[in-house]
Design an enzyme around this catalytic site. Structure first.
Site: not given
Length: 624
Positions: A75, A2, A73, A48-49
């Site tokens: 994981e 993100c 942003n 957001r991705l």
């Protein structure tokens, strides 16, 4: 993956249109969704991705009573374990997102929450009750986080371009940062090219509350050694750590691919991925110039593991493509590998949202030829200085210029230029673009006066002195992890991949792998002149000898040749007398002399020319 941004103006309401402008400038980092939250004098936003919990994981995310919120942003790879632990303590989850555990970790551990995370992240937590903002950046600096702070305002964002959307954010250039860029091709944290904007350093928190604004470290490389670990034990433990890390890095609700060069690092990542995934896509890039082309090695490895392989052969690109690359970088950035990573990310981004990469192996396990050169330099310095100058340096200076990749004359000339200096300067000498003497000739009188007393080497000296009690190789590896890896390699990969809305994960930089490497005795990393010794041993169970024994040559484009041919006019325009005068930093005659010598084949100035060209392109896009 993100892009996040936010504003904190204690006592003054945050304007939604300003927050929206920042957020929309990051749409390339997250084209799938957007979110925004305002709380009077505070607001944060996200693009957001969608990777994990694609349908339900929209951010910002909050705790049960919405008193703590987060945008992140990155994981969090240990989120399943964290969810289990936090649920057992009574916390309730609303989504399957890997980010939601952060708000509950904060409830349990306060600002100590980041120590419990395994992953890559640039996160912002808002504690509404305490009116406290906490920014957190992952331990290695895989994900970016920038901020601007002065009295009455604190703004933050994943990329500088979002901060520049604020009308009151100062844009004065930091000339000492520019000077450092000319020396090393990148700008070392916490500085940026803008005097008022800073980077949150890797492994740090930035906390803003009633007590003020402060930076606090939460992690550093371990200092203790594990000398008792035998080679077989080290090999076994390393492979198990890597296997666990790759398995965790596959956390995703969308397909995952791999960047493949054919070298040991990416091949090992692919081999470990193949243990968990029945179908894989791999991506590589090549060049028509044979000494630069590793595509056949990648193709052979892909065939060995049965991947669906995608390959691009690069040709000299045009100015519009480079301008897009510059827009993705935010700062002057001269690493020659940024260009192929940009196009490799474009290739992969057409097929997948996530790829794994082998970045980090060289800095953890002594994979660069510079570490071998450092060992040789210890013996070279035993030769009397007069004999070195009269014989060795004269012979090397007479070697004809070759434009092949990492040619013998390039290595020999770099070696004699740096090997006779101190260990720190000898090591960094391989990375220097413009020496102090070069810059003195290059700068205008006003620039020389403005930079009187500036020393781009000082931050490196300070970091190097922090580990005086350690072996020379260990000191250099630690230095490279804290500087070159974070602010060059990882910066390049993040910006070039996110320019194409692609998430790149780096399993070798799981912090448990990094800590294990830091505790290993140096002889297990560089054994004689054998680079990555223990990593090769660990990989031998999974990779054939032809991969393990391939020579490393680096992932760069044929700049020396392209700057003579396809890119000659473009770089000539970027470095014209008119453009140089508008910048006001450089003597046009000195730059013209470099260009002429390179074009005529009398001297290879590719790296310095590209450094200046990228600065000029950046200045035309952001600096003016």
């Amino acid at each position: 993956m993100c892009g996040i941004s936010g504003l904190y103006r204690p006592g003054s309401p945050v304007l939604q249109d300003q927050l929206t402008a920042m957020n929309e400038r990051l749409v390339h980092r997250g084209p799938d969704d957007s979110g925004l939250h305002l709380d009077d004098d505070f607001g944060f936003a996200i693009r957001r991705l969608s990777i994990v919990d694609v349908q339900g994981g929209a951010q910002p995310l909050f705790n049960e009573d919405r008193s703590v919120g987060v945008v992140c942003n990155g994981e969090i790879y240990n989120s399943p374990e964290l969810r289990h632990e936090l649920s057992a303590r009574g916390h309730r989850f609303q989504t399957r997102s890997d980010i939601e555990p952060l708000v509950h970790l904060y409830e349990e551990h306060g600002t100590g929450f980041a120590r419990h995370l395994r992953g890559m992240f640039g996160a912002a937590l808002w504690d509404a009750r305490r009116r406290r903002l906490v920014l957190a950046r992952d331990r290695l600096g895989i994900k970016p986080l920038h901020y601007w702070h002065e009295e009455g305002v604190l703004a933050f964002a994943s990329e500088i371009k979002a901060l520049l959307q604020l009308p009151d954010c100062p844009r004065d250039l930091d000339l000492e940062a520019l000077d450092a860029y000319l020396s090393f091709n990148y700008i070392l944290a916490p500085r940026t090219i803008f005097r008022a904007i800073r980077k949150v350093p890797p492994g740090h928190l930035l906390i803003a509350d009633a007590a003020g604004v402060r930076l606090e470290p939460y992690w550093e490389l371990p200092r203790e050694d594990d000398q008792a670990l035998s080679e077989p034990e080290a090999r076994e433990q390393l492979l198990e750590l890597l296997r666990e890390s790759v398995r965790m890095h596959l956390l995703s609700d969308v397909p995952v691919g791999v960047f493949l060069s054919g070298g040991i690092d990416s091949s090992l990542i692919l081999a470990l991925m193949a243990e968990s995934l029945p179908r894989l896509q791999s991506f590589s890039i090549g060049f028509a110039e044979s000494s630069y082309n590793e595509a056949s090695d990648a193709r052979e490895t892909a065939r060995l593991f049965g991947t669906e392989h995608h390959e691009l052969v690069m040709e000299p690109c045009h100015g519009e493509q480079i301008e897009k690359l510059v827009d993705g970088l935010d700062e002057p950035f001269g690493d020659l590998s940024a260009l192929p990573v940009y196009f490799l990310s474009q290739l992969a981004g057409r097929e997948v949202k996530v790829v794994l990469s082998g970045d980090g192996g060289d800095e953890l396990f002594a994979g660069y030829m510079t570490y071998v050169a450092d060992r040789l330099a210890r013996y070279y310095r035993l030769i009397p200085a007069g004999l070195r100058r009269a014989v060795v340096e004269q012979i090397v200076a007479g070697l004809p210029t070759s434009y092949e990749k990492v040619s013998f004359d390039y290595k020999a000339k770099r070696f004699v230029q740096s090997a006779g200096q101190s260990p720190l300067r000898s090591h960094l000498g391989w990375k220097v673009i413009f020496s102090d003497e070069d810059k003195a000739r290059l700068y205008t009188p006003d620039m020389r006066q403005a930079l009187a007393g500036a020393d781009p080497w000082e931050p490196y000296r300070q970091l190097f002195s922090d580990s005086e009690d350690r072996d020379w190789l260990d000191r250099l590896l630690r230095l490279d992890v804290r500087t070159y890896l974070a602010d060059d390699i990882l910066t390049k990969v993040d910006r070039m991949s996110m320019a194409h809305s692609l998430e790149v994960r780096v399993p070798l930089l799981d912090h448990r792998v990094v800590e294990f490497s830091a505790r290993l005795r140096p002889s297990l990393k560089l054994k004689g002149f054998r680079k990555k010794y223990i990593l090769r041993k660990a990989s031998s169970e999974l990779l054939p000898a032809q991969i393990l024994n391939r020579k490393k040559s680096g992932f760069i484009f044929p700049a020396s040749l392209w700057l003579q041919n396809g890119l000659r006019d473009y770089t000539g325009d970027l470095l014209s007398a008119d453009r140089l005068q508008r910048m006001g930093f450089f003597e046009a005659g000195a730059v013209e002399g470099m260009l002429r010598e390179h074009w005529e084949g009398r001297r290879d100035w590719a790296r310095p020319i590209w450094n200046l060209a990228m600065l000029s392109a950046w200045y035309g896009r952001f600096g003016e």
